[in-house]
Design a protein around this motif. Structure first.
Motif, PDB file in Angstrom:
ATOM      1  N   UNK A  31       8.758 -14.836  30.654  1.00  0.00           N
ATOM      2  CA  UNK A  31       8.293 -15.739  31.718  1.00  0.00           C
ATOM      3  C   UNK A  31       6.791 -15.924  31.654  1.00  0.00           C
ATOM      4  N   UNK A  32       6.059 -14.806  31.539  1.00  0.00           N
ATOM      5  CA  UNK A  32       4.600 -14.893  31.482  1.00  0.00           C
ATOM      6  C   UNK A  32       4.140 -15.609  30.222  1.00  0.00           C
ATOM      7  N   UNK A  33       4.766 -15.272  29.089  1.00  0.00           N
ATOM      8  CA  UNK A  33       4.404 -15.912  27.829  1.00  0.00           C
ATOM      9  C   UNK A  33       4.614 -17.415  27.920  1.00  0.00           C
ATOM     10  N   UNK A  34       5.694 -17.809  28.544  1.00  0.00           N
ATOM     11  CA  UNK A  34       6.011 -19.224  28.744  1.00  0.00           C
ATOM     12  C   UNK A  34       4.904 -19.924  29.542  1.00  0.00           C
ATOM     13  N   UNK A  35       4.500 -19.315  30.646  1.00  0.00           N
ATOM     14  CA  UNK A  35       3.498 -19.936  31.506  1.00  0.00           C
ATOM     15  C   UNK A  35       2.115 -19.925  30.870  1.00  0.00           C
ATOM     16  N   UNK A  36       1.783 -18.868  30.146  1.00  0.00           N
ATOM     17  CA  UNK A  36       0.506 -18.833  29.429  1.00  0.00           C
ATOM     18  C   UNK A  36       0.449 -19.940  28.381  1.00  0.00           C
ATOM     19  N   UNK A  37       1.523 -20.030  27.597  1.00  0.00           N
ATOM     20  CA  UNK A  37       1.553 -21.031  26.536  1.00  0.00           C
ATOM     21  C   UNK A  37       1.434 -22.445  27.055  1.00  0.00           C
ATOM     22  N   UNK A  38       2.088 -22.724  28.176  1.00  0.00           N
ATOM     23  CA  UNK A  38       1.984 -24.052  28.787  1.00  0.00           C
ATOM     24  C   UNK A  38       0.544 -24.338  29.202  1.00  0.00           C
ATOM     25  N   UNK A  39      -0.068 -23.365  29.858  1.00  0.00           N
ATOM     26  CA  UNK A  39      -1.437 -23.554  30.330  1.00  0.00           C
ATOM     27  C   UNK A  39      -2.433 -23.757  29.215  1.00  0.00           C
ATOM     28  N   UNK A  40      -2.183 -23.110  28.076  1.00  0.00           N
ATOM     29  CA  UNK A  40      -3.099 -23.211  26.937  1.00  0.00           C
ATOM     30  C   UNK A  40      -2.780 -24.396  26.032  1.00  0.00           C
ATOM     31  N   UNK A  41      -1.766 -25.158  26.391  1.00  0.00           N
ATOM     32  CA  UNK A  41      -1.440 -26.363  25.636  1.00  0.00           C
ATOM     33  C   UNK A  41      -0.725 -26.107  24.328  1.00  0.00           C
ATOM     34  N   UNK A  42       0.037 -25.007  24.244  1.00  0.00           N
ATOM     35  CA  UNK A  42       0.731 -24.667  23.006  1.00  0.00           C
ATOM     36  C   UNK A  42       1.956 -25.534  22.746  1.00  0.00           C
ATOM     37  N   UNK A  43       2.497 -26.137  23.804  1.00  0.00           N
ATOM     38  CA  UNK A  43       3.773 -26.839  23.654  1.00  0.00           C
ATOM     39  C   UNK A  43       3.640 -28.323  23.965  1.00  0.00           C
ATOM     40  N   UNK A  44       2.632 -28.944  23.412  1.00  0.00           N
ATOM     41  CA  UNK A  44       2.369 -30.345  23.718  1.00  0.00           C
ATOM     42  C   UNK A  44       3.485 -31.271  23.239  1.00  0.00           C
ATOM     43  N   UNK A  45       4.234 -30.839  22.242  1.00  0.00           N
ATOM     44  CA  UNK A  45       5.323 -31.671  21.745  1.00  0.00           C
ATOM     45  C   UNK A  45       6.583 -31.557  22.605  1.00  0.00           C
ATOM     46  N   UNK A  46       6.576 -30.620  23.531  1.00  0.00           N
ATOM     47  CA  UNK A  46       7.721 -30.451  24.433  1.00  0.00           C
ATOM     48  C   UNK A  46       7.511 -31.330  25.652  1.00  0.00           C
ATOM     49  N   UNK A  47       8.405 -32.266  25.853  1.00  0.00           N
ATOM     50  CA  UNK A  47       8.248 -33.222  26.953  1.00  0.00           C
ATOM     51  C   UNK A  47       8.641 -32.645  28.302  1.00  0.00           C
ATOM     52  N   UNK A  48       9.502 -31.649  28.314  1.00  0.00           N
ATOM     53  CA  UNK A  48       9.972 -31.060  29.568  1.00  0.00           C
ATOM     54  C   UNK A  48       9.820 -29.544  29.537  1.00  0.00           C
ATOM     55  N   UNK A  49       9.923 -28.930  30.730  1.00  0.00           N
ATOM     56  CA  UNK A  49       9.889 -27.473  30.789  1.00  0.00           C
ATOM     57  C   UNK A  49      11.074 -26.878  30.052  1.00  0.00           C
ATOM     58  N   UNK A  50      12.201 -27.556  30.138  1.00  0.00           N
ATOM     59  CA  UNK A  50      13.394 -27.069  29.440  1.00  0.00           C
ATOM     60  C   UNK A  50      13.134 -26.961  27.943  1.00  0.00           C
ATOM     61  N   UNK A  51      12.511 -27.981  27.372  1.00  0.00           N
ATOM     62  CA  UNK A  51      12.195 -27.955  25.946  1.00  0.00           C
ATOM     63  C   UNK A  51      11.185 -26.861  25.630  1.00  0.00           C
ATOM     64  N   UNK A  52      10.197 -26.692  26.501  1.00  0.00           N
ATOM     65  CA  UNK A  52       9.187 -25.650  26.280  1.00  0.00           C
ATOM     66  C   UNK A  52       9.812 -24.261  26.370  1.00  0.00           C
ATOM     67  N   UNK A  53      10.752 -24.087  27.302  1.00  0.00           N
ATOM     68  CA  UNK A  53      11.439 -22.804  27.437  1.00  0.00           C
ATOM     69  C   UNK A  53      12.215 -22.470  26.163  1.00  0.00           C
TER      70      UNK A  53
END
Length: 509
Positions: A256-278
């Motif tokens: 959970x934390x890794x997911x939120x950190x990565x989102x904040x740091x822009x690691x998953x820019x190619x993921x259009x939704x949270x589901x894809x980022x997860x």
């Protein structure tokens, strides 16, 4: 993982099976990261009694194939005793493979072509075995138990550990080896017959590793092994691997934390939704586990990442792996992890801090209110102090204009530091298990996308947070004291994709 003892174990298998007459011929070949077919063929040929000179790769392959087939051929007829002659058996060990080995190209018969040949492979990646080599019988080599660690350490270090000066420190040094055979053997050998001062210095270095320490005799071998695994990762996996090492509690960390950190740091820019980022996070963590750089945490909840943000699916990073990862970060000169220790005095010099982009403070003493920290480049900040519900100075965040991710755990944030409102670039804010009062200033963080109050003591969501129209995930799990959510506040979060509350993760509509 590197240094766990796969090669030693493979050699032990070769010795034991030979002594027990389980195989008539045993061949062991070191493959390495960049396999050289010619070298593999020559090594195999030498152990099978073949001599290669100017032959082509194909000629060597045919010669090896014929020799192996000949070794395991079932002789015709019977011997003088009248007993049927049985097929010979060969054990071929290919140690330390990093990618698919074309057995036919090397000259290794397999399947029905050579039933008497058994192949043993060692690797750091389960993907190489299952997906590339199509192996169906695989064994994970784990770390030693504490008893095994101490036994190996004692046998390697020798009688010197019985000296009165070392009786108390030797078990501590052994413990810091992280139950890894290579680390144990290397460190115990280095300290054998050394004086107390050398042991004390080694223990200090193991507890507080640095780039310089890894260049020394004590941990260079282990460091090299793990660095090789890291170098083999692609850029995306390297970024996630290093981010894992910056998390405060790496022996039981949360996806959970890794997911939120990565989102904040822009690691998953190619993921259009949270589901894809997860799903992306789940895949990256699995790949790191497959490469033996992450391991399962004890009692890990093996559910889909769709539910991981709620139930806290866990993973772990081995101590020695984490030390190496953090040393890689330190070589870049912009990351600092302070675990179970006080903030370095050198931080009072702002020129030392100006290039830091990531800081982790885990189980540190309460931050001195008089300490003014200036981090103009800081993007990631994590803090959990030893004393629960410590307070921080009102201007603590005043000089962190570039901060993207902020995670505070068990802090007294009532009232909120006014400087929190200065973090106008913040993407992820996690205030977990904190004491919260008026949170109106959070409404100033208009770029915020992830907001977590998990387990915090909070009575009311302020009207001002309706300004956070970019919020994509709001976590109110275990906020048992929450009494008031002003009307239409949630509906103002027009980008909201996930609302977590009362133990459930619900899609917003």
């Amino acid at each position: 993982m590197g240094g766990i003892g796969k090669t030693t174990l493979a050699k032990k298998v070769a010795i034991d099976t030979k002594q027990d007459n389980l195989f008539h011929v045993i061949v062991l070949v070191e493959v390495s990261k960049t396999p050289d077919i010619k070298n593999i063929q020559q090594e195999m040929g030498g152990q099978l009694g073949l001599k290669f000179h100017d032959e082509t790769e194909g000629e060597r392959a045919r010669a090896l194939y014929d020799q192996l087939k000949k070794e395991v051929a079932i002789p015709e007829g019977a011997d003088n005793s009248g007993e049927e002659k049985k097929e010979k058996k060969i054990l071929l060990i290919l140690d330390n493979i990093w990618e698919k080995i074309d057995l036919e190209k090397v000259g290794i018969p397999f399947g029905d072509h050579c039933r008497g040949l058994k192949l043993l492979l060692t690797t750091r990646s389960i993907h190489v075995l299952t997906n590339q080599m199509n192996s169906h019988c695989n064994f994970s080599v784990g770390t030693l138990t504490e008893a095994e660690t101490w036994s190996l350490f004692k046998s390697t270090a020798g009688m010197c550990i019985d000296h009165p000066d070392l009786k108390s420190i030797a078990p501590e040094v052994a413990k810091e080896c992280g139950n890894m055979p290579l680390a144990i053997a290397t460190i115990a050998s280095a300290l054998k017959d050394k004086g107390e001062s050398t042991w004390i210095t080694a223990l200090k270095e193991l507890k507080n590793p640095s780039v310089e320490n890894f260049d020394g005799m004590v941990t260079k071998e282990v460091y090299t092994c793990i660095m090789l695994s890291y170098d083999y990762l692609d850029t995306e996996l390297k970024k996630i691997f290093l981010l894992c090492s910056r998390m405060g509690c790496t022996y039981d960390a949360s996806i959970r934390d890794l997911f939120m950190y990565g989102l904040g740091l822009g690691f998953f820019e190619r993921s259009n939704t949270l589901e894809e980022a997860q799903c992306k996070v789940e895949d990256l963590v699995k790949k790191l586990k497959d490469n033996s750089l992450l391991i399962d945490a004890p009692n890990e909840a093996r559910e889909s990442l769709r539910h991981a943000i709620h139930d806290g699916e866990r993973f772990a990073m081995h101590d020695v792996i984490c030390d190496v990862a953090r040393s890689i970060d330190r070589q870049k000169g912009n990351v600092c992890n302070v675990i179970d220790d006080a903030i370095p005095r050198s931080w009072a010099k702002t020129n030392i801090l100006k290039n830091y982009t990531s800081i982790t403070l885990h189980n540190t003493p309460e931050v001195s209110k008089g300490l003014r920290l200036e981090f103009p480049q800081l993007e990631f900040f994590y803090m959990k102090t030893k004393d629960s519900f410590s307070k921080i100075a009102d201007d603590f965040f005043a000089e962190m204009p570039s901060l993207l991710v902020l995670h505070l755990i068990e802090m007294n944030l009532s009232p909120l530091p006014t400087s929190l409102g200065h973090l106008v670039n913040l993407q992820t804010l996690c205030l977990d298990a904190c004491e919260l009062g008026d949170i109106a200033d959070i409404g100033k963080l208009e770029k915020l996308e992830i907001l977590s109050f998990r387990g915090s003591k909070i009575k009311k969501l302020s009207e001002e947070i309706r300004q956070l129209t970019g919020i994509r995930l709001l976590d109110l799990t275990d906020c048992s004291t929450l009494e008031i959510i002003p009307p239409k506040v949630i509906s103002c979060f027009t980008q909201l994709e996930a609302l977590q509350s009362s133990g459930r993760l619900e899609d917003s509509t």
